[in-house]
Design a protein around this motif. Structure first.
Motif, PDB file in Angstrom:
ATOM      1  N   GLY A 146      39.607  49.829  17.051  1.00 23.01           N
ATOM      2  CA  GLY A 146      40.960  49.735  16.509  1.00 23.01           C
ATOM      3  C   GLY A 146      41.989  50.424  17.386  1.00 23.01           C
ATOM      4  O   GLY A 146      41.657  50.997  18.435  1.00 23.01           O
ATOM      5  N   CYS A 147      43.244  50.363  16.980  1.00 20.63           N
ATOM      6  CA  CYS A 147      44.324  50.908  17.795  1.00 20.63           C
ATOM      7  C   CYS A 147      45.548  51.201  16.924  1.00 20.63           C
ATOM      8  O   CYS A 147      45.817  50.475  15.970  1.00 20.63           O
ATOM      9  CB  CYS A 147      44.676  49.890  18.877  1.00 20.63           C
ATOM     10  N   ASP A 148      46.245  52.274  17.276  1.00 20.73           N
ATOM     11  CA  ASP A 148      47.445  52.664  16.511  1.00 20.73           C
ATOM     12  C   ASP A 148      48.734  52.310  17.244  1.00 20.73           C
ATOM     13  O   ASP A 148      49.809  52.708  16.816  1.00 20.73           O
ATOM     14  CB  ASP A 148      47.446  54.190  16.290  1.00 20.73           C
ATOM     15  N   ASN A 149      48.647  51.620  18.366  1.00 18.31           N
ATOM     16  CA  ASN A 149      49.842  51.468  19.205  1.00 18.31           C
ATOM     17  C   ASN A 149      50.797  50.347  18.809  1.00 18.31           C
ATOM     18  O   ASN A 149      51.974  50.403  19.132  1.00 18.31           O
ATOM     19  CB  ASN A 149      49.442  51.306  20.667  1.00 18.31           C
ATOM     20  N   PHE A 150      50.313  49.308  18.209  1.00 21.26           N
ATOM     21  CA  PHE A 150      51.157  48.193  17.764  1.00 21.26           C
ATOM     22  C   PHE A 150      52.069  47.646  18.857  1.00 21.26           C
ATOM     23  O   PHE A 150      53.279  47.558  18.677  1.00 21.26           O
ATOM     24  CB  PHE A 150      51.982  48.584  16.520  1.00 21.26           C
ATOM     25  N   CYS A 151      51.503  47.326  20.009  1.00 21.77           N
ATOM     26  CA  CYS A 151      52.280  46.585  21.016  1.00 21.77           C
ATOM     27  C   CYS A 151      52.682  45.274  20.334  1.00 21.77           C
ATOM     28  O   CYS A 151      51.880  44.689  19.597  1.00 21.77           O
ATOM     29  CB  CYS A 151      51.437  46.320  22.254  1.00 21.77           C
ATOM     30  N   SER A 152      53.925  44.834  20.585  1.00 21.62           N
ATOM     31  CA  SER A 152      54.479  43.798  19.711  1.00 21.62           C
ATOM     32  C   SER A 152      53.764  42.451  19.785  1.00 21.62           C
ATOM     33  O   SER A 152      53.894  41.632  18.896  1.00 21.62           O
ATOM     34  CB  SER A 152      55.963  43.620  20.010  1.00 21.62           C
ATOM     35  N   TYR A 153      52.999  42.200  20.867  1.00 26.61           N
ATOM     36  CA  TYR A 153      52.339  40.893  21.037  1.00 26.61           C
ATOM     37  C   TYR A 153      50.883  40.925  20.574  1.00 26.61           C
ATOM     38  O   TYR A 153      50.206  39.896  20.573  1.00 26.61           O
ATOM     39  CB  TYR A 153      52.358  40.501  22.524  1.00 26.61           C
ATOM     40  N   CYS A 154      50.373  42.093  20.203  1.00 20.87           N
ATOM     41  CA  CYS A 154      48.922  42.286  20.110  1.00 20.87           C
ATOM     42  C   CYS A 154      48.396  42.272  18.675  1.00 20.87           C
ATOM     43  O   CYS A 154      48.975  42.879  17.772  1.00 20.87           O
ATOM     44  CB  CYS A 154      48.559  43.616  20.781  1.00 20.87           C
ATOM     45  N   VAL A 155      47.248  41.616  18.492  1.00 21.74           N
ATOM     46  CA  VAL A 155      46.667  41.505  17.150  1.00 21.74           C
ATOM     47  C   VAL A 155      45.648  42.610  16.847  1.00 21.74           C
ATOM     48  O   VAL A 155      45.209  42.735  15.705  1.00 21.74           O
ATOM     49  CB  VAL A 155      45.935  40.147  16.960  1.00 21.74           C
ATOM     50  N   VAL A 156      45.290  43.388  17.863  1.00 24.41           N
ATOM     51  CA  VAL A 156      44.185  44.345  17.664  1.00 24.41           C
ATOM     52  C   VAL A 156      44.371  45.245  16.438  1.00 24.41           C
ATOM     53  O   VAL A 156      43.462  45.369  15.612  1.00 24.41           O
ATOM     54  CB  VAL A 156      43.907  45.161  18.952  1.00 24.41           C
ATOM     55  N   PRO A 157      45.547  45.876  16.242  1.00 25.69           N
ATOM     56  CA  PRO A 157      45.665  46.751  15.054  1.00 25.69           C
ATOM     57  C   PRO A 157      45.497  45.981  13.738  1.00 25.69           C
ATOM     58  O   PRO A 157      45.134  46.573  12.718  1.00 25.69           O
ATOM     59  CB  PRO A 157      47.088  47.318  15.162  1.00 25.69           C
ATOM     60  N   TYR A 158      45.757  44.668  13.756  1.00 24.62           N
ATOM     61  CA  TYR A 158      45.624  43.870  12.522  1.00 24.62           C
ATOM     62  C   TYR A 158      44.187  43.387  12.321  1.00 24.62           C
ATOM     63  O   TYR A 158      43.708  43.291  11.200  1.00 24.62           O
ATOM     64  CB  TYR A 158      46.568  42.662  12.555  1.00 24.62           C
ATOM     65  N   GLY A 201      36.953  51.073  24.528  1.00 23.19           N
ATOM     66  CA  GLY A 201      37.878  51.337  23.428  1.00 23.19           C
ATOM     67  C   GLY A 201      39.147  50.546  23.706  1.00 23.19           C
ATOM     68  O   GLY A 201      39.454  50.263  24.866  1.00 23.19           O
ATOM     69  N   GLN A 202      39.881  50.191  22.649  1.00 31.35           N
ATOM     70  CA  GLN A 202      41.111  49.430  22.890  1.00 31.35           C
ATOM     71  C   GLN A 202      42.148  50.291  23.600  1.00 31.35           C
ATOM     72  O   GLN A 202      42.956  49.812  24.352  1.00 31.35           O
ATOM     73  CB  GLN A 202      41.678  48.886  21.584  1.00 31.35           C
ATOM     74  N   ASN A 203      42.130  51.584  23.326  1.00 31.98           N
ATOM     75  CA  ASN A 203      42.982  52.507  24.060  1.00 31.98           C
ATOM     76  C   ASN A 203      42.195  53.800  24.215  1.00 31.98           C
ATOM     77  O   ASN A 203      42.318  54.719  23.403  1.00 31.98           O
ATOM     78  CB  ASN A 203      44.292  52.730  23.297  1.00 31.98           C
ATOM     79  N   VAL A 204      41.394  53.866  25.269  1.00 30.11           N
ATOM     80  CA  VAL A 204      40.440  54.978  25.396  1.00 30.11           C
ATOM     81  C   VAL A 204      41.119  56.344  25.438  1.00 30.11           C
ATOM     82  O   VAL A 204      40.570  57.327  24.963  1.00 30.11           O
ATOM     83  CB  VAL A 204      39.508  54.834  26.625  1.00 30.11           C
ATOM     84  N   PRO A 259      42.710  52.198  29.430  1.00 34.31           N
ATOM     85  CA  PRO A 259      43.657  53.242  29.039  1.00 34.31           C
ATOM     86  C   PRO A 259      45.084  52.686  28.911  1.00 34.31           C
ATOM     87  O   PRO A 259      45.389  51.620  29.446  1.00 34.31           O
ATOM     88  CB  PRO A 259      43.582  54.209  30.231  1.00 34.31           C
ATOM     89  N   HIS A 260      45.929  53.422  28.206  1.00 33.27           N
ATOM     90  CA  HIS A 260      47.338  53.031  28.071  1.00 33.27           C
ATOM     91  C   HIS A 260      48.141  53.917  29.033  1.00 33.27           C
ATOM     92  O   HIS A 260      47.973  55.142  29.017  1.00 33.27           O
ATOM     93  CB  HIS A 260      47.787  53.276  26.633  1.00 33.27           C
ATOM     94  N   PRO A 261      49.026  53.333  29.859  1.00 34.64           N
ATOM     95  CA  PRO A 261      49.775  54.158  30.825  1.00 34.64           C
ATOM     96  C   PRO A 261      50.557  55.301  30.161  1.00 34.64           C
ATOM     97  O   PRO A 261      50.680  56.381  30.731  1.00 34.64           O
ATOM     98  CB  PRO A 261      50.731  53.155  31.482  1.00 34.64           C
ATOM     99  N   ASN A 298      57.110  47.034  23.047  1.00 38.43           N
ATOM    100  CA  ASN A 298      56.782  48.339  22.453  1.00 38.43           C
ATOM    101  C   ASN A 298      55.747  49.095  23.282  1.00 38.43           C
ATOM    102  O   ASN A 298      54.758  49.626  22.753  1.00 38.43           O
ATOM    103  CB  ASN A 298      56.281  48.148  21.003  1.00 38.43           C
ATOM    104  N   ARG A 299      55.943  49.105  24.602  1.00 42.27           N
ATOM    105  CA  ARG A 299      54.942  49.724  25.480  1.00 42.27           C
ATOM    106  C   ARG A 299      55.224  51.203  25.764  1.00 42.27           C
ATOM    107  O   ARG A 299      54.360  51.924  26.241  1.00 42.27           O
ATOM    108  CB  ARG A 299      54.843  48.954  26.802  1.00 42.27           C
ATOM    109  N   ASP A 300      56.457  51.636  25.578  1.00 44.86           N
ATOM    110  CA  ASP A 300      56.752  53.074  25.670  1.00 44.86           C
ATOM    111  C   ASP A 300      56.638  53.684  27.074  1.00 44.86           C
ATOM    112  O   ASP A 300      56.299  54.849  27.205  1.00 44.86           O
ATOM    113  CB  ASP A 300      55.845  53.837  24.699  1.00 44.86           C
TER     114      ASP A 300
END
Ligand code: SF4
Length: 476
Positions: A146-158, A201-204, A259-261, A298-300
């Motif tokens: 799972g992932c808590d980042n909610f990038c606007s195009y991504c379905v992973v958190p859902y 991991g989706q965001n290690v 990883p997420h930058p 929403n990449r931050d």
């Protein structure tokens, strides 16, 4: 005899999930079918990340209908990364749609004559199930789901839910078991353990768990009332987990993805460069080279911050590990995000020219239901997305070739994965595909005998050829 056939779509995480599905099915008496038409249970482990992946599952459905006509006893299950919308679409195409997180609860359902979905119960993390590893030398270990980042195009958190991390102790135990050498006195054989460990991991770099400093106890098993004194509790973040994995005795490579930058700390880059089992390869998704598009995604981080990060990572690696091989960097990028103008796409081109990636996974944007980006107008035409994809691929081909030419005449460590004709195909530490020519080497006479024996063992290879998508070499 009950036989199953497993069809897997998607990323390494889905492949790892399929290893757990296979283990559960074999535990209740199923055997793998060598051909799909021999199976009486077919499981499709799907991916909803892109529309093209969903379309491929639709394509498979027609084949499943034909098979069910030939064998009315055949049962079909759909699982994996499933959006609510996809569940509805596929409802009448499969006998069952099951959540991968409920995998420990599949056996009672499958052993019933008539499947009954109401028997599903909540269970602890399904990642605790022991998988049936598909490879003895290269293994996948999920560290979170799972992932808590909610990038606007991504379905992973859902589809996978919010981030849940596996306890560090459990991960390290799994690595220890996988890499240890086994002695079989009866057959007088020593088998090497795994040579390559992938931490998934989706965001290690969001990884975090707590362990008891004395016993390495998983705190989640206890209520806070009974938890050991706070002084004994140690927090394990991703760099610390890497260090613990690096300290496991054995001769193996450690890799991870992704990883997420925005979360890439100095501690992480120093750990990567300082721990010798961690390979000099990094997939660092950039997604776009334009700041406005990055904000909409929403990449931050900004394109400038990303470039500085890559510079710093390269510098840290060169300082600690020397100049050759330089850390190899790949990326993920989306072309044709809603509203992406030609100028904004050119910013991505510019970033690609500056960074000179070794590899890139280029996706043409497709809206995914339920995501924030799906509410935006998908304004870039299919043809224009295709054009952008091709232009970016051309840049990548040039930079990758230039990077690969630096390997000519160098001797590199390789892990051969399979044999193709008279070639062994494997990966370098820097995750470059390399084809090893056997027949013209000094091992020529024994080539046919030696080829299979080298699979899954580290070998030294002299690079003699560089192409955009890989290298060619011979045994050194
Ligand atoms: S960090 Fe990765 S997995 Fe998480 S929402 Fe963003 S793209 Fe998806």
């Amino acid at each position: 005899m009950s036989k199953y056939h497993l069809i897997t779509f998607g990323c390494q995480m889905n492949k790892s999930d399929s290893e757990r599905i296979a283990a559960v099915l074999e535990n209740i008496g199923y055997k793998p079918a060598s051909k799909i038409n021999e199976a009486n249970l077919i499981v499709v482990n799907m991916c909803s990340v892109r529309q093209s992946a969903v379309d491929r599952v639709f394509g498979k459905c027609q084949k499943l209908v034909k098979l069910q006509t030939l064998n009315p006893k055949l049962k079909t299950i759909l699982t994996g990364c499933l959006l609510k919308e996809d569940r509805k679409k596929f409802r009448d195409k499969f006998d069952l749609i099951l959540d991968i997180k409920d995998l420990p609860q599949w056996p009672p359902i499958l052993s019933k004559k008539h499947y009954n979905i109401t028997t599903l119960q909540q269970y602890n993390n399904y990642l605790q199930l022991r998988p049936k590893y598909q490879s003895r030398f290269s293994t996948l270990i999920p560290i979170s789901n799972g992932c808590d980042n909610f990038c606007s195009y991504c379905v992973v958190p859902y589809v996978r839910g919010r981030l849940v991390c596996r306890p560090a102790k459990e991960i390290i135990e799994e690595i220890k078991n996988l890499v240890k050498r086994e002695v079989n006195p009866i057959r007088n054989m020593i088998s090497n353990g795994a040579r390559e460990i992938w931490l998934l991991g989706q965001n290690v770099n969001s990884y975090n768990s707590l362990i008891c400093a004395n016993a390495g106890t998983n705190l989640r098993k206890y209520s806070w009332k009974f938890a050991p004194k706070l002084a004994q509790i140690r927090e394990v973040n991703f760099p610390k987990l890497l260090k613990m994995a690096n300290d496991v005795p054995g001769d193996f490579w450690l890799r991870f993805t992704s990883p997420h930058p925005k979360d890439f700390s100095d501690e992480l880059m120093e750990t990567m460069a300082g721990c010798r089992k961690i390979t000099p390869y990094l997939n660092l998704p950039v997604q776009s080279g334009d700041n406005k598009i990055l904000r909409k995604m929403n990449r931050d981080y900004t394109a400038g911050e990303y470039k500085n990060l890559v510079k710093k990572i390269r510098k840290t690696f060169a300082k600690i590990r020397g100049k050759f091989p330089p850390i190899s960097i790949s990326t993920d990028v989306i072309v044709g995000f809603p509203g992406e103008t030609k100028k904004q796409f050119e910013a991505t081109l510019k970033l690609f020219k500056e960074i000179k990636f070794d590899m890139a996974y280029i996706a043409k944007y497709s809206p995914r239901p339920g995501t924030a980006a799906a509410k935006l107008k998908d304004s870039v035409s299919k043809q224009e997305k295709e054009r952008r994809y091709k232009v970016l691929t051309e840049i990548l081909k040039e930079t990758a070739l230039k990077n690969n030419k630096k390997y000519i005449n160098k001797i590199v460590d390789v892990l051969p994965e399979y044999k193709k004709g008279e070639w062994l195909v494997g990966k370098t530490k820097t995750y470059k595909t390399i084809k090893i020519q056997m027949t013209k080497s000094k091992y020529q006479i024994n080539a046919k005998i030696q080829n299979p024996k080298l699979i899954g063992k580290f070998i030294k290879v002299r690079v003699i050829k560089a192409l955009s998508w890989g290298l060619g070499g011979e045994l050194a």
